[in-house]
Design a protein around this motif. Structure first.
Motif: not given
Length: 392
Positions: A77-102
């Motif tokens: 599943k793709v995301f378009s911003s770091s804030d979206e990535a953080v939100r989705l990770m907090n929701q759960g359901g993913y094993d890995l995330v390619t996270a930026s430094g912010d």
């Protein structure tokens, strides 16, 4: 110079978004100690273009060989911003995330990601030494992820409008007449993520030295207000704030956009489509990103995840990602491996050797060295940038 600043700002502790609040991260003792039976699947949250299976282009496929070797089917599943990535990770359901430094330190301090055992990832011995123990994913010597790629936020421009490459970010911050005799109003874009505040801060740091900005992620109240003033001024001339890489490609192609901050990924895509687009790093310098693959604390497929963490560091995989996305390998051998999507001079052209001159994304906090711990935290960046986008 940049690396020393990061080490001071982020290396000692993990900080909450609001700044100054120290939170406990998951301890090193909780790291996985062995790889068990592979679960048969893997769910990855990634930036667009980062995890390709050949469906976009047959030549871009580093997923299928992994699936064949491990039996772990990869779902992305793709995301378009770091804030979206953080939100989705907090929701759960993913094993890995390619996270930026912010995003990395927010995920660590929020107990969303787990410490990683490098003994289970043999290819980590080949990591670029500049990234080993980097402060955006390491806390007290404990790694909470594995480096993935790094790159520069560049200025894309239409070569028909700009016969000569533009030399300054001013063309996207201030209204002006461009070389084709037309105004830039309605023909430029800005990134919609709040971390873009740092781009405006970097521009002012270089063009208005009297403000005393030493680090675009460390702004006192006076400096911050000047940055907001610039961003409000910019809003009046924007065509839009971009948040989707592929949509931005269409905007350059069909909507009359002639200049914007972007990633080399979009430029490469536009060039492949025979569009008259190129990129440059202006004289003021640029921000950038160093991304880390992080393991979810509640990963349902941790064994497949560990296999991927090792696979992603294979030199050819690193080179293919860099060649496709327009980024740089985190394994030096990725710059020279043969038979990949990365051109022989790819690392040279994509900023690999400019590492120390890139202002890499990180989460601003009140705890900052250059302003005596009186900096505006990221929570303010978020609320104020949203307000600016809404016309306030």
């Amino acid at each position: 110079m940049r690396r020393k600043a990061w080490l001071w700002a982020l290396g000692a502790v993990s900080l909450a978004v609001a700044g100054g609040l120290v939170m406990a991260q998951i301890p090193a003792s909780r790291a996985q100690q062995s790889i068990g039976k592979l679960e048969g699947q893997l769910n990855i949250l990634a930036w667009p273009g980062y995890v390709e299976n050949g469906s976009t282009d047959k030549s871009a496929d580093w997923v299928t060989p992994f699936e064949q070797a491990t039996g772990c089917k990869v779902n992305v599943k793709v995301f378009s911003s770091s804030d979206e990535a953080v939100r989705l990770m907090n929701q759960g359901g993913y094993d890995l995330v390619t996270a930026s430094g912010d995003a990395t330190q927010r995920l660590i301090s929020g107990n969303v990601v787990a410490p990683v055992n490098y003994k289970l990832i043999p290819n980590t011995v080949n990591l670029d030494k500049r990234l080993v123990g980097a402060p955006w994913y390491t806390v007290n010597g404990v790694p909470y992820g594995v480096p993935y790629q790094f790159g520069v936020n560049v200025l894309a421009y239409n070569t028909k409008v700009f016969p000569k490459p533009p030399t300054t970010w001013a063309i996207v911050f201030k209204e002006m007449t461009l070389p084709d005799g037309k105004s830039n109003k309605g023909r430029i874009q800005a990134y919609y993520g709040p971390i873009y505040v740092a781009d405006a801060a970097l521009f002012l740091m270089k063009t208005r030295p009297e403000l005393g900005i030493k680090d675009p992620y460390e702004l006192n109240e006076r400096q911050y207000q000047e940055v907001l003033k610039l961003l409000r001024q910019q809003r009046a001339i924007l065509q839009r704030y971009w948040n989707d890489a592929n949509a931005q490609v269409q905007d350059f192609t069909n909507e009359g956009v002639v200049a914007s901050t972007t990633w080399i990924f979009q430029v490469n895509t536009l060039k492949a489509n025979n569009q008259s687009i190129d990129w440059v790093v202006p004289k003021e310098g640029a921000t950038g990103w160093a991304d880390t693959t992080m393991l979810a604390a509640k990963a349902k497929n941790p064994n497949c995840a560990y296999k991927w963490l090792d696979w992603q560091l294979t030199p050819k995989v690193q080179a293919d990602i860099a060649g496709w996305f327009g980024s740089n390998p985190v394994v030096p051998k990725g710059c020279t491996v043969s038979g990949s999507l990365l051109a022989a001079d790819g690392c040279q052209k994509q900023g690999y050797f400019d590492f120390d001159n890139i202002w890499f994304w990180r989460t601003p906090t009140t705890q900052c060295k250059t302003q005596n711990n009186q900096c505006v935290p990221y929570s303010r960046w978020v609320s104020d940038y949203i307000a600016i986008q809404g016309g306030r």
